[in-house]
Write a protein that holds these residues in place. Structure first.
Motif, PDB file in Angstrom:
ATOM      1  N   LYS A 208      -3.468 -21.827 -26.070  1.00 50.57           N
ATOM      2  CA  LYS A 208      -3.285 -21.265 -27.405  1.00 50.57           C
ATOM      3  C   LYS A 208      -1.811 -20.958 -27.668  1.00 50.57           C
ATOM      4  O   LYS A 208      -1.312 -21.183 -28.783  1.00 50.57           O
ATOM      5  CB  LYS A 208      -4.113 -19.985 -27.539  1.00 50.57           C
ATOM      6  N   GLU A 211      -0.080 -24.220 -28.333  1.00 52.68           N
ATOM      7  CA  GLU A 211      -0.413 -24.689 -29.670  1.00 52.68           C
ATOM      8  C   GLU A 211       0.337 -23.887 -30.726  1.00 52.68           C
ATOM      9  O   GLU A 211       0.843 -24.454 -31.707  1.00 52.68           O
ATOM     10  CB  GLU A 211      -1.921 -24.562 -29.898  1.00 52.68           C
ATOM     11  N   ALA A 212       0.405 -22.561 -30.523  1.00 51.39           N
ATOM     12  CA  ALA A 212       1.128 -21.720 -31.483  1.00 51.39           C
ATOM     13  C   ALA A 212       2.611 -22.073 -31.505  1.00 51.39           C
ATOM     14  O   ALA A 212       3.237 -22.164 -32.574  1.00 51.39           O
ATOM     15  CB  ALA A 212       0.936 -20.248 -31.130  1.00 51.39           C
ATOM     16  N   GLU A 213       3.198 -22.298 -30.300  1.00 48.65           N
ATOM     17  CA  GLU A 213       4.620 -22.654 -30.234  1.00 48.65           C
ATOM     18  C   GLU A 213       4.871 -24.008 -30.898  1.00 48.65           C
ATOM     19  O   GLU A 213       5.852 -24.186 -31.630  1.00 48.65           O
ATOM     20  CB  GLU A 213       5.068 -22.687 -28.776  1.00 48.65           C
ATOM     21  N   GLY A 214       3.945 -24.964 -30.627  1.00 51.00           N
ATOM     22  CA  GLY A 214       4.093 -26.276 -31.264  1.00 51.00           C
ATOM     23  C   GLY A 214       3.997 -26.192 -32.774  1.00 51.00           C
ATOM     24  O   GLY A 214       4.770 -26.828 -33.500  1.00 51.00           O
ATOM     25  N   ASN A 215       3.041 -25.364 -33.244  1.00 50.07           N
ATOM     26  CA  ASN A 215       2.910 -25.197 -34.692  1.00 50.07           C
ATOM     27  C   ASN A 215       4.141 -24.529 -35.292  1.00 50.07           C
ATOM     28  O   ASN A 215       4.589 -24.883 -36.390  1.00 50.07           O
ATOM     29  CB  ASN A 215       1.664 -24.359 -35.007  1.00 50.07           C
ATOM     30  N   ALA A 216       4.701 -23.551 -34.530  1.00 56.14           N
ATOM     31  CA  ALA A 216       5.905 -22.878 -35.019  1.00 56.14           C
ATOM     32  C   ALA A 216       7.077 -23.853 -35.114  1.00 56.14           C
ATOM     33  O   ALA A 216       7.862 -23.832 -36.074  1.00 56.14           O
ATOM     34  CB  ALA A 216       6.262 -21.708 -34.093  1.00 56.14           C
ATOM     35  N   LYS A 218       6.810 -27.102 -35.521  1.00 52.00           N
ATOM     36  CA  LYS A 218       6.554 -27.995 -36.642  1.00 52.00           C
ATOM     37  C   LYS A 218       6.902 -27.322 -37.965  1.00 52.00           C
ATOM     38  O   LYS A 218       7.509 -27.935 -38.845  1.00 52.00           O
ATOM     39  CB  LYS A 218       5.086 -28.402 -36.641  1.00 52.00           C
ATOM     40  N   ILE A 219       6.504 -26.051 -38.085  1.00 53.49           N
ATOM     41  CA  ILE A 219       6.791 -25.324 -39.325  1.00 53.49           C
ATOM     42  C   ILE A 219       8.292 -25.164 -39.522  1.00 53.49           C
ATOM     43  O   ILE A 219       8.830 -25.346 -40.627  1.00 53.49           O
ATOM     44  CB  ILE A 219       6.094 -23.949 -39.300  1.00 53.49           C
ATOM     45  N   GLU A 222       9.782 -28.498 -40.462  1.00 55.03           N
ATOM     46  CA  GLU A 222       9.476 -28.813 -41.846  1.00 55.03           C
ATOM     47  C   GLU A 222      10.313 -27.965 -42.805  1.00 55.03           C
ATOM     48  O   GLU A 222      10.815 -28.453 -43.827  1.00 55.03           O
ATOM     49  CB  GLU A 222       7.983 -28.576 -42.109  1.00 55.03           C
TER      50      GLU A 222
END
Length: 313
Positions: A208, A211-216, A218-219, A222
């Motif tokens: 988790k 995943e959170a670090e990867g999403n961060a 990506k955000i 972007e």
């Protein structure tokens, strides 16, 4: 008293004794068995009953109520482990039919012999079953043991006139060394399960977090892309506005018959002013020689000539 009077009283006593011997009381939950000279004659039911004096005898009273007995015995498993059982046996007469009561009354010499045969039959059935199982399997086979015993001895008990209603294995224990080893096995299995659960929890947490670090990331990427795009659009708009302003200034100066190169010179001086006001240094080096100034002016004029259409506008 005359002899006749004595005989009368003796006869009266005999008659009373005979009358009392004809009455038989049977308690509730019990059936009486009557014999004639040792041979079965009939059964009598609860309440007041009568029998023929001297000829008929009350052979026994058979209880038709449920009866229980506690058992304690030892068995040996296929891997030579001692198993100690404490059980409770519940049984009763199969039914109250004459043939069944007759069977119960004459099958065994007395109640003690019946109990001995019943207990030994149950113990033997359990020992035979346990002898085919491993020590580690006995505890989980409690229900199977009970079903095996019922299946094995129901037919035997029925031939005796009885029915096995229930068999409860209240306690199953082993030797102390075996009990200790079983406790250690359980404890080690619990520790193993706890370690596996902890590992799974840690894996989930790490997953988790990743995943959170990867999403961060990506955000953030972007957001940076959008910011760069907006900065580029801002620079483009700035340049467009500068070009429009220069075009308008050049057009006005052209209408006033003024040299448009002054615009470039003004922009150059404004840039130098901006450098001097916002730079962190204390000194700005410029080539102030006439040749250098003349060279700079020529370059500005050549830049102005690159867009003659804009100047004419």
């Amino acid at each position: 008293m005359s002899p006749a009077g004595i005989l009368f009283y003796i006869a009266l006593i005999i008659i009373v004794v005979i009358l009392f011997s004809t009455a038989v009381t049977i308690k509730q939950g019990t059936v009486g068995v009557i014999t004639v000279f040792g041979k079965y004659r009939r059964i009598i039911h609860p309440g007041l009953n009568f029998k023929i004096p001297i000829i008929e005898q009350l052979y026994s009273r058979i209880s038709i109520q449920n009866r229980s007995v506690e058992l304690e015995f030892q068995a040996v498993t296929i891997d030579q482990a001692n198993v100690y059982f404490k059980a409770m046996l519940l049984y009763s007469v199969f039914d109250q039919s004459e043939e069944m009561i007759k069977n119960v009354a004459f099958k065994f010499v007395d109640e003690r012999n019946l109990m001995q045969a019943l207990v030994r039959t149950v113990e033997g059935s359990i020992r035979a079953f346990v002898a085919t199982k491993r020590q580690s399997d006995v505890l989980v086979l409690r229900r199977d043991i009970v079903e095996h015993v019922k299946e094995q001895i129901d037919q035997i008990l029925e031939s005796w006139g009885y029915h096995l209603q229930d068999l409860q294995l209240n306690d199953i224990t082993f030797d102390e060394a075996i009990m200790k080893s079983m406790s250690q096995v359980v404890a080690s299995n619990n520790l193993k399960a706890a370690a596996e659960n902890e590992g799974q929890a840690l894996l989930i947490t790490k997953t988790k977090a990743a995943e959170a670090e990867g999403n961060a990331i990506k955000i953030a990427a972007e957001a940076e892309r959008q910011a760069s795009q907006l900065r580029g659009q801002g620079v483009a708009l700035f340049r467009e506005e500068v070009a429009k302003g220069m075009t308008m200034a050049a057009k006005e100066m052209s209408q006033a018959n003024m040299d448009t190169s002054v615009i470039l010179f003004t922009m150059w001086t404004e840039a130098i002013k901006h450098f001097s006001e916002n730079s962190k240094g204390n000194v700005i080096f410029l080539d102030g020689s006439p040749d250098s100034m003349q060279h700079t002016m020529k370059e500005m004029m050549s830049l102005n000539l690159l867009h003659p259409d804009q100047v004419k506008k």
